[in-house]
Design an enzyme around this catalytic site. Structure first.
Site, PDB file in Angstrom:
ATOM      1  N   TYR A 217     -44.690  21.594 -24.825  1.00  0.00           N
ATOM      2  CA  TYR A 217     -45.575  21.604 -25.995  1.00  0.00           C
ATOM      3  C   TYR A 217     -47.040  21.477 -25.554  1.00  0.00           C
ATOM      4  O   TYR A 217     -47.880  22.296 -25.914  1.00  0.00           O
ATOM      5  CB  TYR A 217     -45.182  20.454 -26.916  1.00  0.00           C
ATOM      6  CG  TYR A 217     -45.946  20.380 -28.210  1.00  0.00           C
ATOM      7  CD1 TYR A 217     -45.677  21.264 -29.251  1.00  0.00           C
ATOM      8  CD2 TYR A 217     -46.918  19.400 -28.414  1.00  0.00           C
ATOM      9  CE1 TYR A 217     -46.369  21.182 -30.461  1.00  0.00           C
ATOM     10  CE2 TYR A 217     -47.602  19.308 -29.612  1.00  0.00           C
ATOM     11  CZ  TYR A 217     -47.326  20.198 -30.636  1.00  0.00           C
ATOM     12  OH  TYR A 217     -48.021  20.100 -31.827  1.00  0.00           O
TER      13      TYR A 217
ATOM     14  N   THR B 216     -50.758   3.262 -29.949  1.00  0.00           N
ATOM     15  CA  THR B 216     -51.477   3.543 -31.206  1.00  0.00           C
ATOM     16  C   THR B 216     -51.455   5.034 -31.547  1.00  0.00           C
ATOM     17  O   THR B 216     -51.333   5.892 -30.671  1.00  0.00           O
ATOM     18  CB  THR B 216     -52.955   3.099 -31.131  1.00  0.00           C
ATOM     19  OG1 THR B 216     -53.651   3.948 -30.203  1.00  0.00           O
ATOM     20  CG2 THR B 216     -53.083   1.641 -30.728  1.00  0.00           C
ATOM     21  N   ARG B 217     -51.583   5.303 -32.842  1.00  0.00           N
ATOM     22  CA  ARG B 217     -51.794   6.662 -33.352  1.00  0.00           C
ATOM     23  C   ARG B 217     -52.747   6.554 -34.537  1.00  0.00           C
ATOM     24  O   ARG B 217     -52.904   5.483 -35.133  1.00  0.00           O
ATOM     25  CB  ARG B 217     -50.486   7.314 -33.829  1.00  0.00           C
ATOM     26  CG  ARG B 217     -49.457   7.606 -32.730  1.00  0.00           C
ATOM     27  CD  ARG B 217     -49.893   8.692 -31.770  1.00  0.00           C
ATOM     28  NE  ARG B 217     -48.824   9.041 -30.843  1.00  0.00           N
ATOM     29  CZ  ARG B 217     -48.570   8.395 -29.694  1.00  0.00           C
ATOM     30  NH1 ARG B 217     -49.302   7.363 -29.326  1.00  0.00           N
ATOM     31  NH2 ARG B 217     -47.584   8.813 -28.915  1.00  0.00           N
TER      32      ARG B 217
ATOM     33  N   ASP C 154     -42.679  -1.417 -27.175  1.00  0.00           N
ATOM     34  CA  ASP C 154     -42.976  -2.684 -27.862  1.00  0.00           C
ATOM     35  C   ASP C 154     -43.817  -2.468 -29.119  1.00  0.00           C
ATOM     36  O   ASP C 154     -44.222  -3.429 -29.783  1.00  0.00           O
ATOM     37  CB  ASP C 154     -43.659  -3.675 -26.901  1.00  0.00           C
ATOM     38  CG  ASP C 154     -45.006  -3.151 -26.399  1.00  0.00           C
ATOM     39  OD1 ASP C 154     -45.456  -2.066 -26.857  1.00  0.00           O
ATOM     40  OD2 ASP C 154     -45.617  -3.807 -25.529  1.00  0.00           O
TER      41      ASP C 154
ATOM     42  N   TYR D 137     -40.127   2.429 -30.854  1.00  0.00           N
ATOM     43  CA  TYR D 137     -39.954   2.809 -29.451  1.00  0.00           C
ATOM     44  C   TYR D 137     -40.930   1.996 -28.599  1.00  0.00           C
ATOM     45  O   TYR D 137     -42.118   1.939 -28.902  1.00  0.00           O
ATOM     46  CB  TYR D 137     -40.182   4.307 -29.245  1.00  0.00           C
ATOM     47  CG  TYR D 137     -39.264   5.204 -30.064  1.00  0.00           C
ATOM     48  CD1 TYR D 137     -38.056   4.735 -30.588  1.00  0.00           C
ATOM     49  CD2 TYR D 137     -39.602   6.545 -30.309  1.00  0.00           C
ATOM     50  CE1 TYR D 137     -37.227   5.556 -31.335  1.00  0.00           C
ATOM     51  CE2 TYR D 137     -38.767   7.371 -31.056  1.00  0.00           C
ATOM     52  CZ  TYR D 137     -37.583   6.871 -31.567  1.00  0.00           C
ATOM     53  OH  TYR D 137     -36.765   7.696 -32.310  1.00  0.00           O
TER      54      TYR D 137
ATOM     55  N   VAL E 240     -42.770   9.687 -36.419  1.00  0.00           N
ATOM     56  CA  VAL E 240     -42.695   8.265 -36.738  1.00  0.00           C
ATOM     57  C   VAL E 240     -42.793   7.961 -38.232  1.00  0.00           C
ATOM     58  O   VAL E 240     -42.032   7.131 -38.738  1.00  0.00           O
ATOM     59  CB  VAL E 240     -43.720   7.471 -35.893  1.00  0.00           C
ATOM     60  CG1 VAL E 240     -45.166   7.772 -36.288  1.00  0.00           C
ATOM     61  CG2 VAL E 240     -43.447   5.996 -35.954  1.00  0.00           C
ATOM     62  N   VAL E 241     -43.704   8.612 -38.950  1.00  0.00           N
ATOM     63  CA  VAL E 241     -43.866   8.259 -40.369  1.00  0.00           C
ATOM     64  C   VAL E 241     -42.589   8.590 -41.134  1.00  0.00           C
ATOM     65  O   VAL E 241     -42.052   7.752 -41.874  1.00  0.00           O
ATOM     66  CB  VAL E 241     -45.085   8.981 -40.994  1.00  0.00           C
ATOM     67  CG1 VAL E 241     -45.135   8.735 -42.499  1.00  0.00           C
ATOM     68  CG2 VAL E 241     -46.385   8.510 -40.347  1.00  0.00           C
TER      69      VAL E 241
END
Ligand code: NAD
Ligand code: UDP
Ligand code: UDP
Length: 316
Positions: A143, A208-209, A204, A202, A185-186
């Protein structure tokens, strides 16, 4: 204008088509339905200004259009890693075909690139000048490197053939119509919380995103397309959250009783990501307007409706 949207039956593409149709354009949607679905564009199927073509962009196609939004490519790690060679073909051969088409018909061409071109960034936040930290042999490479080549192709068609390009680097985007099994994730957290099963963090959860609501993103893409700057331009929401913070927010909003469980961190998972949107602000007068809580509320409502209507179908 006649506008081609590749990947138009997918999450972002279908929201973009809604806006373009309302503006009165003729829209051609090209999709192989790998991660997209007809139901996302159902409301336009009978409209005489809308055309749906089931086609795989790795094969050439001749069409006559004025603008091309090139979005076709699976975006979730789960889906793009399922058949990595196909992901590279879509990014390289598919983008080549769409650029060849743009060249032949002199259409303006916007590439949906990604924050993944920065890899696991060691510069934070990420400005467009940053050249990234990408593993070229890892499980995300199909990707990341695919999109990097797609950007290279776009700039070479611009320099060599005067193709009128635009390059958007899209950061994590969420909203209604994401697939229940999308894997990002959302959607994972929302679906898990609604079903009362543990939210899967996934690692700990300290990575961040920065999450952008889909209507903001589509507005940014349209501004870039219809402006004079070719980019690349970061389009994303600079609000940065740890994955643990996101899980707790969704837990509180949907189901405070839902548990959190910890799973291994996938290989090469970027530790931090936040867009520097100075270019988008100054060049396009664009910045996101929907705060996370508000966007999540709309997303949760959409998933709740879909999951509940399936339950009703099962019972009847
Ligand atoms: P999505 O998976 O919902 O949509 C992609 C669409 O492309 C699907 O409808 C799929 O069927 C279609 N497609 C895939 N391969 C194809 C092929 N070979 N031929 C024809 N159609 C094909 O993903 P999305 O979230 O809507 O992403 C759209 C674009 O935006 C992608 O190019 C993605 O890389 C980019 N992007 C998205 C995000 C995000 O957070 N959503 C972030 C960065 C970049
Ligand atoms: N192409 C396409 N549709 C078009 C024009 C081109 O799918 O309307 C494809 C073409 O088949 C080729 C690619 O785009 O595989 C690149 O085209 P270009 O004309 O740049 O290169 P060439 O055909 O000379 O290799
Ligand atoms: N993630 C997670 N639980 C999940 C899905 C994803 O903790 O069920 C994490 C993932 O490891 C990554 C972040 O959330 O650190 C964003 O993942 P996503 O697949 O949404 O997007 P990307 O990694 O491509 O930014």
């Amino acid at each position: 204008m006649r506008i081609l949207v590749t990947g138009g039956a997918g999450f972002i593409g279908s929201h973009l088509i809604d806006r373009l149709m309302v503006q009165g354009h003729e829209v051609v949607c090209l999709d192989n339905f790998y991660t997209g679905h007809k139901r996302n564009i159902l409301k336009w199927l009978d409209n005489p200004y809308f055309e749906l073509i089931r086609h795989d962009i790795t094969e050439p196609i001749r069409l006559e259009v004025d603008q091309i939004y090139h979005l076709a490519c699976p975006a979730s790690p789960v889906h793009y890693q399922y058949n990595p060679v196909k992901t590279i073909k879509t990014n390289v051969m598919g983008t080549l075909n769409m650029l060849g088409l743009a060249k032949r018909v002199k259409a303006r061409f916007l590439l949906a690139s990604t924050s993944e071109v920065y890899g696991d960034p060691d510069v934070h936040p990420q400005p467009e000048e940053y050249r990234g930290n990408v593993n070229c042999i890892g499980i995300r490479s199909c990707y990341d490197e695919g999109k990097r080549v797609a950007e290279t192709l776009a700039f070479d068609y611009y320099r060599q053939n005067n193709v009128d390009i635009r390059v958007a680097r899209i950061f994590n985007t969420y909203g209604p119509r994401m697939l229940e099994n999308d894997g990002r994730v959302v959607s994972n957290f929302v679906v898990q919380a609604l079903r009362g099963i543990p939210l899967t963090i996934y690692g700990d959860g300290s990575q961040t995103r920065s999450f952008c609501y889909v209507s903001d993103l589509v507005e940014g893409l349209m501004r870039l397309m219809n402006n004079e700057y070719i980019g690349p331009v970061n389009i994303g929401n600079p609000g940065e959250y740890t994955i643990l913070e996101l899980a707790k927010t969704i837990q509180t909003m949907v189901n405070p009783d839902a548990e959190l469980v910890y799973k291994p961190l996938p290989q090469d998972d970027p530790k931090q990501r936040q867009p520097d949107i100075t270019r988008a602000k100054t060049w396009l007068g664009w910045e996101p307007t929907i705060p996370l809580q508000e966007g999540l509320k709309l997303t949760i409502e959409d998933f709740r409706d879909r999951i509940e209507s399936k339950e009703v179908q099962k019972l009847s």
